[in-house]
Design a protein around this motif. Structure first.
Motif, short mmCIF file in Angstrom:
data_model
loop_
_atom_site.label_atom_id
_atom_site.label_comp_id
_atom_site.label_asym_id
_atom_site.label_seq_id
_atom_site.Cartn_x
_atom_site.Cartn_y
_atom_site.Cartn_z
N VAL A 1 1.31 3.43 2.19
CA VAL A 1 2.02 3.64 3.46
C VAL A 1 3.30 2.77 3.50
O VAL A 1 4.33 3.19 4.03
CB VAL A 1 1.09 3.36 4.67
CG1 VAL A 1 0.69 1.89 4.75
CG2 VAL A 1 1.76 3.78 5.97
N LEU B 1 15.87 -1.49 13.11
CA LEU B 1 14.82 -1.75 12.11
C LEU B 1 14.54 -3.24 11.98
O LEU B 1 13.40 -3.66 11.88
CB LEU B 1 15.22 -1.17 10.75
CG LEU B 1 15.29 0.35 10.66
CD1 LEU B 1 15.63 0.78 9.25
CD2 LEU B 1 13.97 0.98 11.10
N PHE C 1 16.74 8.57 4.62
CA PHE C 1 17.54 8.65 5.84
C PHE C 1 18.98 8.20 5.62
O PHE C 1 19.91 8.86 6.06
CB PHE C 1 16.90 7.78 6.94
CG PHE C 1 16.26 8.58 8.01
CD1 PHE C 1 15.00 9.15 7.81
CD2 PHE C 1 16.87 8.80 9.23
CE1 PHE C 1 14.39 9.92 8.79
CE2 PHE C 1 16.28 9.56 10.22
CZ PHE C 1 15.03 10.12 10.00
N LEU D 1 7.34 -1.93 7.02
CA LEU D 1 8.45 -1.94 7.97
C LEU D 1 9.27 -3.24 7.83
O LEU D 1 10.50 -3.22 7.86
CB LEU D 1 7.91 -1.82 9.40
CG LEU D 1 8.94 -1.76 10.51
CD1 LEU D 1 9.88 -0.57 10.34
CD2 LEU D 1 8.26 -1.68 11.89
N GLY E 1 0.24 -6.76 8.04
CA GLY E 1 -0.68 -5.95 7.23
C GLY E 1 -0.02 -4.67 6.77
O GLY E 1 1.19 -4.48 6.93
N PRO E 2 -0.81 -3.75 6.21
CA PRO E 2 -0.25 -2.48 5.72
C PRO E 2 0.51 -1.75 6.81
O PRO E 2 0.11 -1.74 7.96
CB PRO E 2 -1.50 -1.69 5.31
CG PRO E 2 -2.56 -2.69 5.11
CD PRO E 2 -2.25 -3.84 6.01
N GLY E 3 1.57 -1.12 6.46
CA GLY E 3 2.41 -0.42 7.44
C GLY E 3 3.44 -1.37 8.03
O GLY E 3 4.64 -1.20 7.83
N LEU E 4 2.97 -2.42 8.69
CA LEU E 4 3.90 -3.40 9.25
C LEU E 4 4.65 -4.12 8.14
O LEU E 4 5.84 -4.41 8.26
CB LEU E 4 3.16 -4.43 10.10
CG LEU E 4 2.62 -3.92 11.44
CD1 LEU E 4 1.82 -5.01 12.12
CD2 LEU E 4 3.76 -3.45 12.33
N THR F 1 11.24 -2.99 4.70
CA THR F 1 12.33 -2.03 4.93
C THR F 1 13.45 -2.68 5.75
O THR F 1 14.63 -2.48 5.47
CB THR F 1 11.81 -0.78 5.67
OG1 THR F 1 10.77 -0.22 4.89
CG2 THR F 1 12.90 0.25 5.86
N LEU G 1 5.86 4.46 1.33
CA LEU G 1 6.36 5.65 2.00
C LEU G 1 7.42 5.26 3.03
O LEU G 1 8.47 5.92 3.15
CB LEU G 1 5.19 6.35 2.68
CG LEU G 1 5.45 7.75 3.23
CD1 LEU G 1 5.93 8.68 2.13
CD2 LEU G 1 4.18 8.31 3.88
N ILE G 2 7.18 4.17 3.76
CA ILE G 2 8.14 3.72 4.78
C ILE G 2 9.47 3.33 4.12
O ILE G 2 10.56 3.67 4.61
CB ILE G 2 7.54 2.55 5.58
CG1 ILE G 2 6.50 3.10 6.55
CG2 ILE G 2 8.61 1.75 6.32
CD1 ILE G 2 5.70 2.06 7.29
N ILE G 3 9.40 2.69 2.97
CA ILE G 3 10.63 2.30 2.26
C ILE G 3 11.38 3.55 1.77
O ILE G 3 12.60 3.67 1.92
CB ILE G 3 10.30 1.36 1.07
CG1 ILE G 3 9.70 0.06 1.61
CG2 ILE G 3 11.54 1.08 0.24
CD1 ILE G 3 9.13 -0.84 0.53
N ILE H 1 11.26 6.57 2.96
CA ILE H 1 11.84 7.30 4.11
C ILE H 1 13.17 6.68 4.50
O ILE H 1 14.13 7.37 4.82
CB ILE H 1 10.84 7.31 5.30
CG1 ILE H 1 9.67 8.23 4.97
CG2 ILE H 1 11.53 7.74 6.59
CD1 ILE H 1 8.53 8.14 5.98
N TYR H 2 13.26 5.35 4.45
CA TYR H 2 14.52 4.68 4.80
C TYR H 2 15.64 5.12 3.85
O TYR H 2 16.74 5.48 4.29
CB TYR H 2 14.35 3.15 4.76
CG TYR H 2 15.66 2.44 4.88
CD1 TYR H 2 16.34 2.39 6.09
CD2 TYR H 2 16.28 1.86 3.76
CE1 TYR H 2 17.58 1.78 6.20
CE2 TYR H 2 17.51 1.26 3.86
CZ TYR H 2 18.15 1.21 5.08
OH TYR H 2 19.38 0.62 5.18
N ARG I 1 0.86 -1.19 0.00
CA ARG I 1 0.00 0.00 0.00
C ARG I 1 0.90 1.24 0.00
O ARG I 1 2.09 1.15 0.28
CB ARG I 1 -0.87 0.01 1.24
CG ARG I 1 -1.61 -1.29 1.49
CD ARG I 1 -2.67 -1.52 0.41
NE ARG I 1 -3.21 -2.87 0.51
CZ ARG I 1 -4.19 -3.22 1.34
NH1 ARG I 1 -4.71 -2.34 2.15
NH2 ARG I 1 -4.63 -4.46 1.37
#
Lengths: 712, 78
Positions: A22, A202, A33, A371, A365-368, A374, A25-27, A29-30, A20
């Motif tokens: 989100v 992480l 960073f 992570l 699920g989404p988000g997790l 990532t 986006l998490i990937i 952001i990594y 998804r």
């Protein structure tokens, strides 16, 4: 958002999972960073010491986290989860007997020598102790190994991203590699260490939910283990009577455990040769702690690493066991994963290495999931960065400086370090594609370990503990053991009478088939297959009426195929792989894999038939030769590697000792600060007992013993 | 010799990224809690809402590290 769309577009329809926004986006952001950290740290890497040794100012915690993170790449987590799926609880030994005693030995016994000699690297220590010959062998072999392992890391990452997300393997390799190239080139070891510590957090935060949710799902630890032992009869039928749930009590004989090893091989091969070689002399590891700000920080950092290492089975071994316990097909039967070398791999079956990603897909699920992905990407990139920074150091200090340009300035060697980081990344990318020869990612790593690292440990430890060891002894012991290791590897993959791969039939995409389901023993199972149109690829499969190989089209009369084919010593079941076929009467698309089912081939079908017999196959083990090395023809690849490591260490020690006894040792004055007995240890400042390395080493050792007893 | 700029501790970077991830995952978990995901897209044990409580844990860890190790303005000594 255009970038998000671009990445989303990379996801193919064949992917297992759908990310998804989100997650994406998490990937992103990594990546932002790590690049930002690289650019930020560039100003702190302005001298050679900054770039190669991170300024020698790491605290014990950072050194310890970096030490363990350099080893906790996703290559490790995926590889050891695969090991646990393949070998059960024995897979946890890599984190117990295969690590803890060796890491504590490094901290207490070896660290003072590395630290006090102020060496840049392990090969650098060899130069001080034995001279240029041993250093050059070590420098060149280590440079080769780091590039190879780094390539393995990239290959594994690309493969998993392809499996999970459908991302193109080439794009994954290049994007991740170039990111690593940027931040390592800018910040050197400091950048690598920063990213390793970040990756540690992480990987734990992204992975720990899998065992927690998995154990809840399985109904608790006891029920999970019961399910493991129940399901292995289906998943690993060849070793269905082996005990998958014990650490030691199944090592009484070669047949009572799934690895085909005994306690001697585990203790001396894994516990002494592999473990001490890897942890005490692999410069990638040692570099992390010799850059600590003082000796006590270096020792305590190493011991912190040992304590953290014992926790890793939570996120590695348990997922492997969960793969045996909770991964099910839609009909409720246990899902069978296969080795990479299995012809069904990637066509009709997932592989051992997919166990962790499959669990991620099941529970996150989404988000997790973002992570978790990532954490994996971070682990792969960090693994590559660690190897590339070690490569840059060893290449610059142990190959380029002594052999090519001795008189460069600090600025010159700093630039060489930056350039060799880029070249290391490019060589790693080239290496990534050679991995298909090996059945398991970690076995690839193990092969390299016993080629180079184990002989290196033999040479270094004799140099540290025995002042009589001579430069000639060190050089020849090291070189002969490397050659012996490679020879053993070649020996177990050699087949004097020819190796014939299992008979296999692969149906082309779109081939039409008719299936008969009239199996009395298993109602509903396919008992006969008729191939109506399309093309077939046959390997070692004779057909009635057309027994020779070649390419042809079936003419007026159909051809028939038995369920088994004769090989040199025995008859083997024929595998039929149908990656994407059409059922002729229903027009339904299907994929399946069958074994030992007779077939009819209709006129018009195109056939390409080959009969293969090889004298050398790096993916296959000759049981007759395996028995010579690993004391049993039941030994699985991992067991062969452990025994090979042991013999390689024995050869290294013997040759070094014998040659040393006949050659001239270095004068004692030249061995000061390098050998036990000639190295005055700095007086320890008065400090409370709870800051002393020896105390914490004893605590970690006690916990290690208790864990072994609990899971005996 | 010129004194080097003081490095921002690694712990701050870790805190910052974990804080951002915690916020994103908590928000996603909260959305999944108030409007249940369609049946075909649910993961195993979705009813435990692991994303919500795991996201909150990340938020707490991230907040702790990013506050404790935040870069502080230097005070010039006379």
């Amino acid at each position: 958002m255009a970038f998000l769309s671009l990445i989303a577009a990379m996801s193919g329809s064949a992917s297992m999972l759908h990310l998804r926004p989100v997650d994406l986006l998490i990937i992103i952001i990594y990546f932002f960073f790590v690049l930002a950290i690289g650019f930020y740290l560039k100003k702190f890497a302005s001298t050679g010491d900054d770039f190669f040794m991170a300024g020698r100012k790491m605290t014990a915690w950072i050194a310890g986290l970096s030490f363990i993170s350099a080893n906790l790449s996703s290559l490790e987590t995926m590889g050891w989860s695969a090991m646990a799926y393949q070998y059960g609880m024995l897979g946890a030994h890599g984190y117990l007997i295969g690590a803890i005693p060796a890491i504590l030995f490094l901290a207490i016994v070896m660290m003072p020598f590395y630290y006090i000699s102020r060496t840049h690297s392990v090969p650098g220590y060899l130069q001080l102790r034995y001279g240029e010959g041993a250093r050059s062998v070590a420098g060149i072999s280590f440079s080769f190994m780091t590039v190879a392992v780094s390539g393995a890391s990239m290959f594994a990452m690309a493969k998993i991203l392809n499996l999970l997300l459908g991302w193109d393997m080439n794009i994954s390799i290049w994007v991740a590699s170039l990111t690593v190239a940027v931040y390592v080139t800018l910040g050197g070891l400091l950048s690598a260490v920063f990213n390793e510590v970040l990756q540690f957090f992480l990987i734990w935060l992204g992975s720990l939910l899998i065992p927690i949710l998995g154990i809840i799902h399985a109904g608790g630890w006891g029920k999970m283990m019961a399910a493991v032992q129940r399901n292995v009869a289906v998943i690993h039928p060849a070793v269905q009577n082996a005990d998958f749930t014990s650490l030691w009590q199944n090592l009484g004989s070669f047949a009572s455990n799934p690895m085909g090893i005994d306690w001697f091989g585990m203790l001396f091969g894994q516990g002494i040769a592999v473990a001490f070689g890897y942890w005490c002399t692999d410069f990638l590891q040692v570099q992390r702690v010799i850059v600590a700000k003082d000796l006590r920080s270096a020792q305590n950092g190493t011991i912190i690493g040992a304590a953290l290492k014992m926790m890793v089975p939570l996120i590695v071994t348990i997922p492997g066991l969960l793969g045996l316990a909770v991964l099910m097909n839609s009909d409720g039967s246990p899902m069978v994963l296969v080795p990479e070398s299995d012809p069904r791999a990637g066509i009709t079956h997932n592989t051992f290495n997919d166990v962790l990603p499959l669990l991620m897909g099941k529970y996150l699920g989404p988000g997790l999931l973002g992570l978790g992905v990532t954490a994996m990407i971070a682990g792969f990139m960090s693994g590559m960065a660690g190897n590339v920074s070690a490569f840059a150091t060893v290449w610059t200090h142990d190959v380029y400086k002594p052999l090519i340009n001795r008189k460069g300035s600090d600025r010159h060697y700093l630039n060489m370090g930056r350039w060799s980081s880029v070249i290391g990344v490019l060589l790693s990318i080239a290496t990534a594609y050679t991995l298909f020869f090996f059945s398991n990612i970690l076995e690839y790593l193990q092969v390299l370990v016993f080629f180079f690292i184990v002989p290196l440990f033999g040479t270094v430890i004799l140099g540290m503990l025995w002042k009589r060891a001579t430069p000639a002894g060190g050089f020849w012991g090291f070189l002969v053991a490397i050659i012996f290791s490679i020879s053993m590897w070649a020996f177990v993959h050699t087949f004097p009478h020819g190796y014939q791969p299992q008979p296999k039939v692969t149906l082309s995409h779109g081939a039409e088939v008719l299936l008969t389901r009239a199996n009395a023993a298993k109602p509903g199972a396919i008992s006969y297959i008729s191939i109506e149109s399309g093309a077939l690829d046959l390997v070692n499969v004779p057909l009635f009426g057309h027994e020779e190989g070649g390419e042809f089209t079936v003419q007026d009369q159909p051809l028939y195929m038995r369920e088994v084919a004769p090989l040199r010593k025995t008859a083997a079941p024929i595998q039929i792989l149908a990656p994407e076929v059409v059922i002729a009467d229903t027009r339904e698309q299907q994929k399946f894999g069958l074994s030992a089912v007779p077939a009819r081939i209709s006129p018009g079908v195109k056939v390409r038939s080959t009969f293969i017999s090889r004298r050398f196959d790096p993916a296959a083990f000759n049981p007759d030769h395996v028995k010579v090395i690993a004391r049993s023809d039941k030994a699985k690849p991992m067991a062969v590697n452990m025994y090979s490591a042991w013999w390689s260490l024995v050869v290294c020690l013997l040759v070094t000792i014998v040659v040393s006894l006949f050659t001239r040792p270095k004068p004692e004055a030249e061995l000061k600060n390098l050998v036990m007995g000639l190295t005055p240890l700095p007086k320890e400042e008065a400090s409370p007992w709870h800051r002393k390395p020896l105390f914490w080493a004893a605590v970690v050792m006690a916990v290690f013993i208790v864990i072994n007893i609990i899971f005996w | 010799m010129e004194e080097r700029e003081k490095q921002i501790p690694i712990w701050f970077f870790i805190g910052a990224i974990v804080l951002i991830y915690g916020a994103l995952i908590t928000a996603t978990g909260f959305l999944g809690w108030v409007s249940l995901p369609p049946a075909g897209t649910r993961v195993a044990l979705w009813e435990l809402h692991a994303d919500l409580w795991w996201g909150l844990l990340l938020l707490a860890i991230g907040l702790f590290y990013s506050l404790k190790y935040r870069p502080r303005r230097k005070h010039r000594n006379a």
